[in-house]
Motif scaffolding. Structure first.
Motif, PDB file in Angstrom:
ATOM      1  N   GLU A 131      -2.362   6.179 -16.959  1.00 40.36           N
ATOM      2  CA  GLU A 131      -2.044   5.683 -15.610  1.00 40.36           C
ATOM      3  C   GLU A 131      -3.290   5.172 -14.905  1.00 40.36           C
ATOM      4  OE1 GLU A 131       1.028   8.652 -16.698  1.00 40.36           O
ATOM      5  OE2 GLU A 131      -1.149   8.828 -16.534  1.00 40.36           O
ATOM      6  N   GLU A 167      -4.563  22.180  -5.492  1.00 42.31           N
ATOM      7  CA  GLU A 167      -3.650  21.192  -6.059  1.00 42.31           C
ATOM      8  C   GLU A 167      -2.324  21.831  -6.438  1.00 42.31           C
ATOM      9  OE1 GLU A 167      -5.152  17.522  -8.586  1.00 42.31           O
ATOM     10  OE2 GLU A 167      -4.418  19.104  -9.908  1.00 42.31           O
ATOM     11  N   ARG A 168      -2.392  23.052  -6.957  1.00 46.49           N
ATOM     12  CA  ARG A 168      -1.170  23.695  -7.447  1.00 46.49           C
ATOM     13  C   ARG A 168      -0.416  24.433  -6.342  1.00 46.49           C
ATOM     14  NH1 ARG A 168       1.195  25.696 -12.452  1.00 46.49           N
ATOM     15  NH2 ARG A 168      -0.429  24.698 -13.626  1.00 46.49           N
ATOM     16  N   ARG A 169      -1.182  25.133  -5.497  1.00 44.32           N
ATOM     17  CA  ARG A 169      -0.529  26.014  -4.518  1.00 44.32           C
ATOM     18  C   ARG A 169      -0.768  25.634  -3.064  1.00 44.32           C
ATOM     19  NH1 ARG A 169       0.655  31.143  -5.414  1.00 44.32           N
ATOM     20  NH2 ARG A 169       1.870  30.736  -3.521  1.00 44.32           N
ATOM     21  N   GLU A 223      -6.900  15.131  -4.867  1.00 41.96           N
ATOM     22  CA  GLU A 223      -6.638  14.333  -6.068  1.00 41.96           C
ATOM     23  C   GLU A 223      -7.833  13.442  -6.377  1.00 41.96           C
ATOM     24  OE1 GLU A 223      -2.061  14.095  -4.691  1.00 41.96           O
ATOM     25  OE2 GLU A 223      -3.099  12.194  -5.049  1.00 41.96           O
ATOM     26  N   ARG A 244      -7.538  18.073 -18.935  1.00 43.24           N
ATOM     27  CA  ARG A 244      -8.339  18.930 -18.059  1.00 43.24           C
ATOM     28  C   ARG A 244      -8.326  20.368 -18.562  1.00 43.24           C
ATOM     29  NH1 ARG A 244      -6.268  17.056 -12.157  1.00 43.24           N
ATOM     30  NH2 ARG A 244      -4.519  18.292 -12.903  1.00 43.24           N
ATOM     31  N   ARG A 245      -7.154  20.833 -18.976  1.00 42.74           N
ATOM     32  CA  ARG A 245      -7.045  22.229 -19.401  1.00 42.74           C
ATOM     33  C   ARG A 245      -7.853  22.455 -20.664  1.00 42.74           C
ATOM     34  NH1 ARG A 245      -2.577  26.110 -18.951  1.00 42.74           N
ATOM     35  NH2 ARG A 245      -1.425  24.496 -17.849  1.00 42.74           N
ATOM     36  N   HIS A 274       0.823  -1.204   0.000  1.00 42.57           N
ATOM     37  CA  HIS A 274       0.000   0.000   0.000  1.00 42.57           C
ATOM     38  C   HIS A 274       0.858   1.255   0.000  1.00 42.57           C
ATOM     39  CE1 HIS A 274      -3.839  -1.886   0.123  1.00 42.57           C
ATOM     40  NE2 HIS A 274      -3.564  -2.580   1.207  1.00 42.57           N
ATOM     41  N   ARG A 327      10.949  22.385  -5.784  1.00 46.00           N
ATOM     42  CA  ARG A 327      10.115  21.809  -4.730  1.00 46.00           C
ATOM     43  C   ARG A 327       9.567  20.459  -5.179  1.00 46.00           C
ATOM     44  NH1 ARG A 327       4.875  24.959  -3.230  1.00 46.00           N
ATOM     45  NH2 ARG A 327       6.343  26.619  -2.823  1.00 46.00           N
ATOM     46  N   TYR A 328       9.074  20.421  -6.416  1.00 44.06           N
ATOM     47  CA  TYR A 328       8.512  19.156  -6.910  1.00 44.06           C
ATOM     48  C   TYR A 328       9.603  18.101  -7.029  1.00 44.06           C
ATOM     49  CZ  TYR A 328       4.205  21.601  -8.234  1.00 44.06           C
ATOM     50  OH  TYR A 328       3.036  22.330  -8.226  1.00 44.06           O
ATOM     51  N   ASP A 362      -6.620  -0.338  -4.082  1.00 44.43           N
ATOM     52  CA  ASP A 362      -5.231  -0.337  -3.613  1.00 44.43           C
ATOM     53  C   ASP A 362      -4.740   1.071  -3.317  1.00 44.43           C
ATOM     54  OD1 ASP A 362      -4.635  -2.895  -6.032  1.00 44.43           O
ATOM     55  OD2 ASP A 362      -4.904  -3.109  -3.864  1.00 44.43           O
ATOM     56  N   ARG A 363      -5.640   2.022  -3.236  1.00 46.91           N
ATOM     57  CA  ARG A 363      -5.213   3.409  -3.030  1.00 46.91           C
ATOM     58  C   ARG A 363      -5.980   4.052  -1.883  1.00 46.91           C
ATOM     59  NH1 ARG A 363      -5.496   6.247  -8.843  1.00 46.91           N
ATOM     60  NH2 ARG A 363      -7.109   4.750  -9.290  1.00 46.91           N
ATOM     61  N   TYR A 364      -5.485   5.176  -1.457  1.00 41.00           N
ATOM     62  CA  TYR A 364      -6.130   5.979  -0.417  1.00 41.00           C
ATOM     63  C   TYR A 364      -6.540   5.093   0.761  1.00 41.00           C
ATOM     64  CZ  TYR A 364      -6.674   8.859  -4.617  1.00 41.00           C
ATOM     65  OH  TYR A 364      -6.453   9.556  -5.781  1.00 41.00           O
ATOM     66  N   ARG A 365      -5.582   4.287   1.230  1.00 34.36           N
ATOM     67  CA  ARG A 365      -5.914   3.261   2.219  1.00 34.36           C
ATOM     68  C   ARG A 365      -6.462   3.867   3.499  1.00 34.36           C
ATOM     69  NH1 ARG A 365      -2.090   0.396   5.548  1.00 34.36           N
ATOM     70  NH2 ARG A 365      -3.093  -1.436   6.388  1.00 34.36           N
ATOM     71  N   PHE A 402       9.215  26.341  -8.017  1.00 36.05           N
ATOM     72  CA  PHE A 402       8.266  25.229  -7.966  1.00 36.05           C
ATOM     73  C   PHE A 402       8.905  23.939  -8.447  1.00 36.05           C
ATOM     74  CE2 PHE A 402       4.637  27.162  -6.384  1.00 36.05           C
ATOM     75  CZ  PHE A 402       4.364  28.360  -7.021  1.00 36.05           C
ATOM     76  N   GLU A 443       2.091   1.725  -3.504  1.00 36.41           N
ATOM     77  CA  GLU A 443       1.030   2.262  -4.367  1.00 36.41           C
ATOM     78  C   GLU A 443       0.839   3.758  -4.126  1.00 36.41           C
ATOM     79  OE1 GLU A 443      -0.929   1.193  -6.829  1.00 36.41           O
ATOM     80  OE2 GLU A 443      -0.228  -0.861  -6.765  1.00 36.41           O
TER      81      GLU A 443
END
Lengths: 184, 720
Positions: free
Chosen positions: B661, B267-269, B206, B510-511, A42, A81-82, B115-118, A78, A45
């Motif tokens: 993905e 999400e960005r800032r 997300e 998205r954009r 987990h 940072r990423y 399998d995510r965000y457990r 940025f 993932e």
């Protein structure tokens, strides 16, 4: 025909009911072993998901700079940072995989297995071929000394893509090292 | 079968409660055993709901009139399309449909995120199962769609669908809105999970960003289809009347639109954490609030057929979830503080914040206008009506501000706009606006407006001019951004322009999907500005007489009556000419269904072009057909509203299209899931075309198509 969805839905419900009860029917030891495995899986993932998001963010960042929606200064800030967060994620992923020397360990085990003599029939004795032995190529001292980060001076391994300390990409990091300057 | 349906609903309710318990244990202990058990309890609850839905569908398709719901909303003459539509034609069925969609979304969410965000998923499941349990309790104890007649009362024929619902659009409009309400539950679940766990990293953002487009899309489709239905069926010549039920579906759309934009900022800032959580909670609660005011009888509306006696139960549902949400938000409030701050009021972040404030103001105006008449009547005993003029007075200027922000937000820089940035990004759109705006306005006015004898009020004219100018500004800004992106990609990858544009769209769905959605909104605003120039005439006209509206001449030639076993249709013959030349004939009508003689339906005739709609409704007539009362509208640019909806749908599909993905994450059993996801997206994007095909090929429910129905007795009412 209209009865078919009813049967499918009932079957789905009953199967789900079984799987709801099943975890409580098995032995606790088996579940405990799976718990440990699950923990790592987990986390891998989650780290992989976060890495994917970071890559998307980096891509968008580059695009915004290209279309003049971001100043160069903000872009660098940025991006670092990423990339720093990306380094932390990859470092953790490497640890989960078995540490820095995992490649060496895998190569050793492979060499051990491949080093055994194969079973050969009498008719094929002349055609016996030596089993290939994997050779591990260690980086030479010169290679290691030549690669150090221009930003913080950390020594880089020959297969590092990012500096482990400050996160600078090695394509930039090695550009100004004394060894590369001398060879140029 | 009815017994199986009832058992399925009760079982689903019990399994929901079990699932809540197991998932609470899973959330607290994070053990595999409880996680698996809790997940499969949710699957089992969903399966039971699917069973109930399948039973109701079977009963409708096999005309099982022993079930009261089937008898009340269908009959044997209904074609398949309308039989399926009868599923949500009544109160109980629409509730079961809502519950089914929630179950479907929960199952999909659990599978995709297995399998995510457990840390979050058990609490997401608890929240959604709680919503499911509440809906199932109402279904089980108050509004069971499987109630049967006693044997001696067992009818052999059904009542059929309400005549007003007998159009293809009205078969799609309710499920679209209900799906919008239902799918809002999932991102709400993620927000509640973030509050419960105290995890305010971008994890929930997300997840929520992927899901929030789905309810937004369905609410957009639902609102638009409702507008189309009102336009084509109600006979008042408009597509939005600020009806309370329209407003109830519009408010969550406004807040969801705000949320889509502000999530980008977090999400960005990493900013706006508290704001986004509260917006998400509010959007979900507004869906319950909207349902409550629609079904409780609290407000009067054309949607009176949706009212029932479950209002108090929905009020309890609303109050419970509101209390839980507020308490959770208050407890976690200190921990939600964002580290980042706004750097400058001239920045993309600031534009998005202003945009959010504007959406909140709009929501507030709509809420006030909808509820104040009832509040004032309840508190002071005074009756007051708030109609379209009041709403338009407030919403029109805010809509114009929104357009301005749409353009600014597209091209302004992140963090801090500079003079250099301004020169680089704003000069071209401003120049294009300065040139094109007066040119196009003058061209329309002298080529068409003058001939229509349009005389807008100064206010309407000002708004129309400002709207058109801002539309051009936003379009130019968006086009500039797209061109810059294509040029950048061409430079970097040495690709031709078309390839660069295609790959750019695929990599930044998205954009660019969002830009298409903006383009759809611009088309809608063009229709709104045309609405300000609308011509309307209510007139009584004798046979042979003509009426001049704009440069159209309408000549009334009498009535035709057609009778068949189900209905009587009276149609007027109106010949339309322009500048002395005949253009076409129009046949507005009125239909009276023998099963419901007190509810005649209007069948409007509309001729649509890109520039304007010609709209004629038969309001009344005398028995001999000598005199008819007609309502005639000329509506400039109405067609652009529907085009905007199609573009918006297409843009949303692009934005929602799964990445490589996310499809890869479905690797186990992935083929079926991928086919399902891609199939649903293709179906959604082709929905407008499918609807148009259904309307053109289905003979049911339209005055013009009734001529095809046979056998029918036709009588001309003293026609010349």
């Amino acid at each position: 025909m209209t009865l078919l969805p009813i049967f499918i839905a009932c079957a789905f419900t009953l199967v789900a009911l079984w799987f709801m009860i099943a975890p409580f029917l098995g032995g606790s030891d088996a579940h405990l072993r799976l718990e440990h495995l699950d923990e790592d899986l987990h986390e891998i993932e989650a780290l992989a998901t976060r890495r994917s998001v970071l890559l998307t963010s980096l891509r968008e960042l580059e695009f915004d700079r290209e279309v003049n929606k971001l100043t160069d200064e903000d872009y660098e800030k940025f991006r670092r940072r990423y990339e720093a967060e990306g380094v932390r994620i990859m470092r953790r992923l490497t640890e989960l995989h078995g540490g820095d020397k995992w490649q060496t360990r895998v190569d050793d085990e492979l060499a051990d297995k491949l080093g055994r003599q194969p079973v050969v029939s009498p008719l094929q004795e002349e055609e016996v071929v030596e089993a290939p032995v994997a050779t591990v190529v260690e980086p030479s001292d010169e290679q290691n000394e030549a690669r150090s980060c221009s930003d913080c001076g950390t020594v880089l391994a020959f297969d590092d893509n990012f500096c482990r300390s400050c996160g600078l990409a090695t394509s930039i990091a090695v550009m100004s090292t004394p060894a590369t300057e001398a060879s140029a | 079968m009815a017994t199986l349906g009832t058992i399925a609903i009760f079982s689903a309710m019990l399994l929901s409660f079990m699932g809540i318990g197991l998932n609470i244990a899973a959330g607290r202990t994070q053990t595999r055993r409880f996680t698996l058990a809790g997940r499969h309890a949710a699957y089992a609850a969903c399966g039971a709901v699917f069973t109930a839905a399948a039973v109701l569908l079977h009963a409708l398709l096999t005309h099982d009139f022993s079930i009261q719901y089937v008898q009340g909303f269908s009959d044997e003459s209904m074609p398949l399309f309308y039989l399926i539509g009868a599923f949500w034609g009544g109160q109980a069925g629409s509730l079961l449909f809502w519950t089914t969609v929630v179950s479907l979304c929960l199952s999909a969410c659990l599978y995709i995120n297995r399998d995510r965000y457990r840390e979050l998923m058990p609490w997401v499941t608890v929240t959604v199962l709680a919503v499911l349990a509440a809906l199932l309790m109402i279904l089980s104890f108050v509004s069971n769609p499987f109630e049967v007649f006693h044997i001696i009362d067992d009818p052999t024929i059904g009542k059929g669908l309400t005549p007003l619902l007998q159009t293809p659009k009205m078969v799609v409009h309710p499920p679209a809105l209900l799906a919008g309400f239902a799918t809002m539950t999932i991102p709400y679940g993620f927000a509640m999970a973030a509050l419960i766990t105290g995890n305010f990293s971008n994890t929930w953002v997300e997840a929520a960003r992927k899901w929030i487009l789905i309810p937004w899309f369905f609410l957009s489709i639902g609102n638009m289809l409702g507008g189309m239905w009102a336009y084509e069926e109600l006979g008042w010549g408009g597509y939005w009347a600020w009806d309370p039920v329209e407003n109830a579906a519009f408010m969550p759309w406004l807040t969801a639109t705000a949320l889509i934009h502000s999530l980008m900022i977090q999400e960005r800032r990493g900013m706006l954490k508290r704001w986004n959580i509260s917006l998400m909670l509010g959007s979900f609660l507004l869906t319950i609030f909207g349902t409550y005011i629609t079904r409780s009888g609290l407000i009067e509306s054309v949607h009176t057929f949706a009212q029932s006696d479950i209002g108090n139960y929905f009020l309890a549902f609303l109050l419970t979830f509101t209390a839980i949400s507020i308490i959770a938000f208050a407890v976690r409030f200190p921990g939600m503080k964002s580290a980042q701050r706004l750097d400058s009021p001239l920045s993309k972040e600031a534009t998005f914040i202003f945009n959010n404030w504007l959406f909140m103001c709009m929501t507030g105006v709509v809420m006030f206008g909808t509820m104040w008449p009832r509040i004032k009547e309840g508190l002071f005993g005074q009756e007051v009506t708030i109609g379209p003029p009041w709403f338009n007075r407030w919403m029109a200027p805010m809509g114009l501000l929104l357009l301005l922000l749409m353009g600014l937000g597209t091209i302004i820089s992140w963090r801090r706009a500079t003079v250099k940035n301004f020169k680089r990004n704003f000069v071209i759109p401003i120049a294009v606006t300065a040139v094109l705006s007066p040119t196009l306005l003058a061209a329309y006015w002298y080529l068409r407006g003058v001939h229509l004898n349009i005389e807008p009020t100064p206010n309407d004219a000002t708004y129309a001019v400002m709207a058109v100018s801002l539309i051009i500004f936003v379009a130019a800004a968006t086009l500039e951004d797209v061109v810059r992106g294509v040029q950048a990609r061409m430079r970097l990858h040495k690709e031709p322009a078309i390839t660069a544009l295609t790959r750019l769209t695929m990599k930044q769905r998205r954009r660019y999907g969002g830009y298409l959605v903006h383009l759809g909104i611009l088309c809608a605003f063009l229709a709104f500005s045309g609405n300000a120039l609308k011509l309307e005439h209510d007139v009584s006209i004798r046979k042979g007489e003509s009426l001049l509206v704009g440069d159209y001449t309408f000549t009334y030639h009498g009535l035709t009556e057609r009778n068949d076993p189900e209905k009587t249709v009276v149609m007027a013959h109106v010949a339309v000419s322009r500048n002395g030349k005949k253009v076409y004939d129009m046949y507005p009508g009125k239909a009276t269904f023998h099963a419901t003689p007190s509810s005649p339906t209007s069948e409007i005739d509309i001729k649509t072009t890109v520039l304007e709609d010609v709209y004629v409704a038969l309001v009344n007539f005398d028995s001999g057909g000598q005199v008819a009362a007609l309502k005639v509208f000329i509506g400039p640019f109405t067609w652009w509203f529907w085009l905007g909806g199609v573009i918006l749908t297409f843009g949303t599909m692009i934005a929602m299209w799964p990445t490589r993905e996310s499809l890869h994450a479905l690797r186990r059993g992935g083929v079926i899931a991928r086919i399902a996801i891609v199939g649903m997206l293709l179906f959604g994007s082709s929905l407008p075309l499918l609807l148009r095909y259904a309307e053109n090929s289905e003979v049911w429910g339209s005055a013009q198509r009734w001529g095809l129905t046979a056998p029918a007795e036709t009588r001309v009412l003293n026609d010349s």
